[in-house]
Design a protein around this motif. Structure first.
Motif, PDB file in Angstrom:
ATOM      1  N   ASP A 101       0.869  -1.181   0.000  1.00 41.13           N
ATOM      2  CA  ASP A 101       0.000   0.000   0.000  1.00 41.13           C
ATOM      3  C   ASP A 101       0.905   1.231   0.000  1.00 41.13           C
ATOM      4  N   ILE A 102       1.246   1.677  -1.205  1.00 41.18           N
ATOM      5  CA  ILE A 102       2.172   2.810  -1.324  1.00 41.18           C
ATOM      6  C   ILE A 102       1.583   4.051  -0.670  1.00 41.18           C
ATOM      7  N   GLY A 103       0.256   4.173  -0.753  1.00 38.95           N
ATOM      8  CA  GLY A 103      -0.423   5.338  -0.144  1.00 38.95           C
ATOM      9  C   GLY A 103      -0.154   5.398   1.354  1.00 38.95           C
ATOM     10  N   LEU A 104      -0.295   4.248   2.034  1.00 39.05           N
ATOM     11  CA  LEU A 104      -0.066   4.200   3.484  1.00 39.05           C
ATOM     12  C   LEU A 104       1.403   4.475   3.802  1.00 39.05           C
ATOM     13  N   LEU A 105       2.267   3.940   2.926  1.00 38.74           N
ATOM     14  CA  LEU A 105       3.709   4.162   3.113  1.00 38.74           C
ATOM     15  C   LEU A 105       4.024   5.654   3.038  1.00 38.74           C
ATOM     16  N   ILE A 106       3.426   6.308   2.058  1.00 39.60           N
ATOM     17  CA  ILE A 106       3.664   7.760   1.911  1.00 39.60           C
ATOM     18  C   ILE A 106       3.066   8.525   3.083  1.00 39.60           C
ATOM     19  N   TRP A 107       1.870   8.108   3.490  1.00 40.30           N
ATOM     20  CA  TRP A 107       1.262   8.765   4.660  1.00 40.30           C
ATOM     21  C   TRP A 107       2.133   8.575   5.911  1.00 40.30           C
ATOM     22  N   THR A 108       2.745   7.399   6.005  1.00 42.00           N
ATOM     23  CA  THR A 108       3.640   7.144   7.141  1.00 42.00           C
ATOM     24  C   THR A 108       4.810   8.125   7.124  1.00 42.00           C
ATOM     25  N   LEU A 109       5.400   8.284   5.918  1.00 37.24           N
ATOM     26  CA  LEU A 109       6.540   9.199   5.789  1.00 37.24           C
ATOM     27  C   LEU A 109       6.122  10.636   6.114  1.00 37.24           C
ATOM     28  N   ILE A 110       4.966  11.031   5.585  1.00 43.12           N
ATOM     29  CA  ILE A 110       4.488  12.412   5.814  1.00 43.12           C
ATOM     30  C   ILE A 110       4.197  12.632   7.293  1.00 43.12           C
ATOM     31  N   THR A 111       3.493  11.668   7.877  1.00 40.70           N
ATOM     32  CA  THR A 111       3.120  11.793   9.308  1.00 40.70           C
ATOM     33  C   THR A 111       4.383  11.850  10.180  1.00 40.70           C
ATOM     34  N   PHE A 112       5.311  10.973   9.864  1.00 39.07           N
ATOM     35  CA  PHE A 112       6.529  10.914  10.673  1.00 39.07           C
ATOM     36  C   PHE A 112       7.346  12.209  10.522  1.00 39.07           C
ATOM     37  N   ALA A 113       7.454  12.696   9.287  1.00 37.48           N
ATOM     38  CA  ALA A 113       8.204  13.942   9.060  1.00 37.48           C
ATOM     39  C   ALA A 113       7.539  15.100   9.810  1.00 37.48           C
ATOM     40  N   GLY A 114       6.205  15.153   9.711  1.00 38.66           N
ATOM     41  CA  GLY A 114       5.470  16.218  10.424  1.00 38.66           C
ATOM     42  C   GLY A 114       5.670  16.106  11.926  1.00 38.66           C
ATOM     43  N   LEU A 115       5.636  14.872  12.423  1.00 39.17           N
ATOM     44  CA  LEU A 115       5.799  14.654  13.866  1.00 39.17           C
ATOM     45  C   LEU A 115       7.188  15.107  14.329  1.00 39.17           C
ATOM     46  N   ILE A 116       8.191  14.801  13.512  1.00 41.05           N
ATOM     47  CA  ILE A 116       9.558  15.236  13.876  1.00 41.05           C
ATOM     48  C   ILE A 116       9.605  16.768  13.963  1.00 41.05           C
ATOM     49  N   ALA A 117       9.027  17.404  12.948  1.00 42.52           N
ATOM     50  CA  ALA A 117       9.060  18.872  12.897  1.00 42.52           C
ATOM     51  C   ALA A 117       8.370  19.467  14.129  1.00 42.52           C
ATOM     52  N   VAL A 118       7.181  18.926  14.433  1.00 49.55           N
ATOM     53  CA  VAL A 118       6.398  19.479  15.547  1.00 49.55           C
ATOM     54  C   VAL A 118       7.071  19.186  16.885  1.00 49.55           C
TER      55      VAL A 118
END
Lengths: 249, 168
Positions: free
Chosen positions: B6-23
């Motif tokens: 599920d490439i969509g979930l993989l991308i969402w994981t990357l986006i969520t994780f990157a956002g979480l790091i930033a915040v």
């Protein structure tokens, strides 16, 4: 206990064949991120020592443990810059693992028992490793990692593919290890609880139920250990990329 | 278990994780690091203060020991000086007493001699008188003054000799 299946909540049109729709797994992922954020912010609020409670002490203990075990006490400045990434990684995985222990069937599950999530996290580590190594040692330095020093040139024909394979297998092993451990624990719990419920006769059912309680406690421990192992290995790869692969061997 | 790609979930994981790091970097890790550093500094300074206090206490103990040692030495010195002084005073007193005794003995001797001399003079006069009276009665003549004295001297000489004989 029923495994939550993929449910599309908000459907988006596919972009280059990729489905970015909001599913229950994406929501769980966000929930994990939100809980991690709230826990971290709650632990960090208040400046006075008097406001420290058990939760904050526990949180600080975990932070210091990650810094000490993963980063190391004598790390240089460049390695220390990786701390936010690794701390976020540890707490995010821990929270996502623990969300799978919430006993609401069909709603909660550990998103880390989905290979796509663990692969996403492993790719993040892999990408950062490449960026860190290229920025600290240059492109040639990065490529030099595939040809160990002191080896005859002709041996490179065999060694370079092996080195590339072992390097590429790292994110794969990271992703599969976390995924497999989380799946196995949950499957075992699912089987034990299923046996207890299906037995019908309470004397027979009490044994698997007791085993499920013990396994749940063990599973909490596994949630923590797997988060730690993933972070530890990610830290090891990143340190190797920053400090040079000879330094960490 | 979900093994479907599920490439969509993989991308969402990357986006969520990157956002979480930033915040989290902004709102959690930075303040937490500052707090931990402050606490580390506080602990380090407390340890430093405790170490300085311990050193100060050790120094004070050493100083006190040194003062005690000096006081003890001073005390011994004073006691020794006292002993010496008392010895000197005793010696002086003994010497003075000796001198006074000697003087008194000398005085007594002189007094005795004087008295002896006086007694002898008196005795001499008495003997001379007696000799005159005896000679007047025995020989019926008066002896002159010179003769009286001669007789008295002879008598005294005899007395002295007899005394010396008795002593020896």
């Amino acid at each position: 206990m029923e495994e939550a299946t993929r449910v599309v909540l908000v459907e988006f049109p596919k972009v280059f064949g990729i489905d970015l729709s909001i599913t229950n797994e994406v929501v769980l992922l966000w929930l994990g991120a939100i809980v991690t954020f709230l826990l971290a912010v709650a632990a960090c609020r208040g400046r006075e020592a008097a406001t420290r409670g058990r939760f904050r002490n526990l949180f600080e203990m975990l932070v210091e443990m990650v810094e000490k075990e993963v980063i190391g006490g004598n790390a240089n400045k460049a390695t220390r810059a990786l701390t936010p990434f690794l701390l976020t990684m540890f707490f995010f995985i821990l929270v996502c693992n623990l969300l799978g222990m919430v006993p609401i069937p069909g709603v909660f599950k550990a998103v880390t028992s989905n290979i796509n999530v663990t692969a996403g996290l492993a790719i993040a580590v892999f990408a950062l490793t490449v960026v860190a190594e290229v920025s600290h040692h240059g492109v040639l330095g990065f490529l030099g990692r595939f040809m160990p020093a002191g080896i005859p040139r002709w041996a490179g024909v065999f060694l370079v593919p092996i080195e590339i394979a072992s390097w590429l297998v790292r994110p794969l092993s990271l992703a599969v290890r976390l995924f497999a451990n989380m799946v196995v624990g949950h499957v075992l719990l699912f089987v034990l609880i299923g046996m207890a419920v299906a037995s019908g006769w309470w004397i027979v059912g009490v044994l698997p139920a007791a085993a499920a309680v013990v396994m749940s406690c063990f599973e909490l421990f596994v949630c923590f250990i797997q988060a730690m192992v993933f972070t530890l290995l990610a830290g090891l790869y990143l340190k190797e990329a920053v400090e040079g692969h000879q330094a960490t061997h | 278990m979900d093994l479907n790609l599920d490439i969509g979930l993989l991308i969402w994981t990357l986006i969520t994780f990157a956002g979480l790091i930033a915040v989290l970097s902004r709102f959690a890790w930075k303040p937490l690091r500052r707090l931990l550093d402050e606490r580390q500094d506080m602990i380090s300074s407390s340890i430093e203060e405790a170490r300085a206090g311990r050193d100060e206490a050790r120094k004070l103990v050493l100083e006190n020991e040194e003062k005690m040692r000096q006081a003890r030495e001073e005390m011994h010195k004073i006691v020794e000086e006292g002993h010496k002084l008392s010895e000197e005073i005793r010696g002086e007193a003994r010497e003075k007493a000796g001198e006074r005794t000697a003087a008194m003995i000398e005085e007594a001797r002189r007094e005795i001699e004087r008295e002896t001399k006086k007694s002898l003079e008196e005795l001499k006069a008495t003997v001379a008188g007696l000799a005159v009276r005896v000679s007047r009665q025995v020989i019926g003549e008066n002896l002159d003054e010179k003769r009286h004295e001669q007789i008295a001297d002879e008598f005294i000489e005899k007395l002295r000799k007899s005394r010396d004989n008795k002593r020896s």
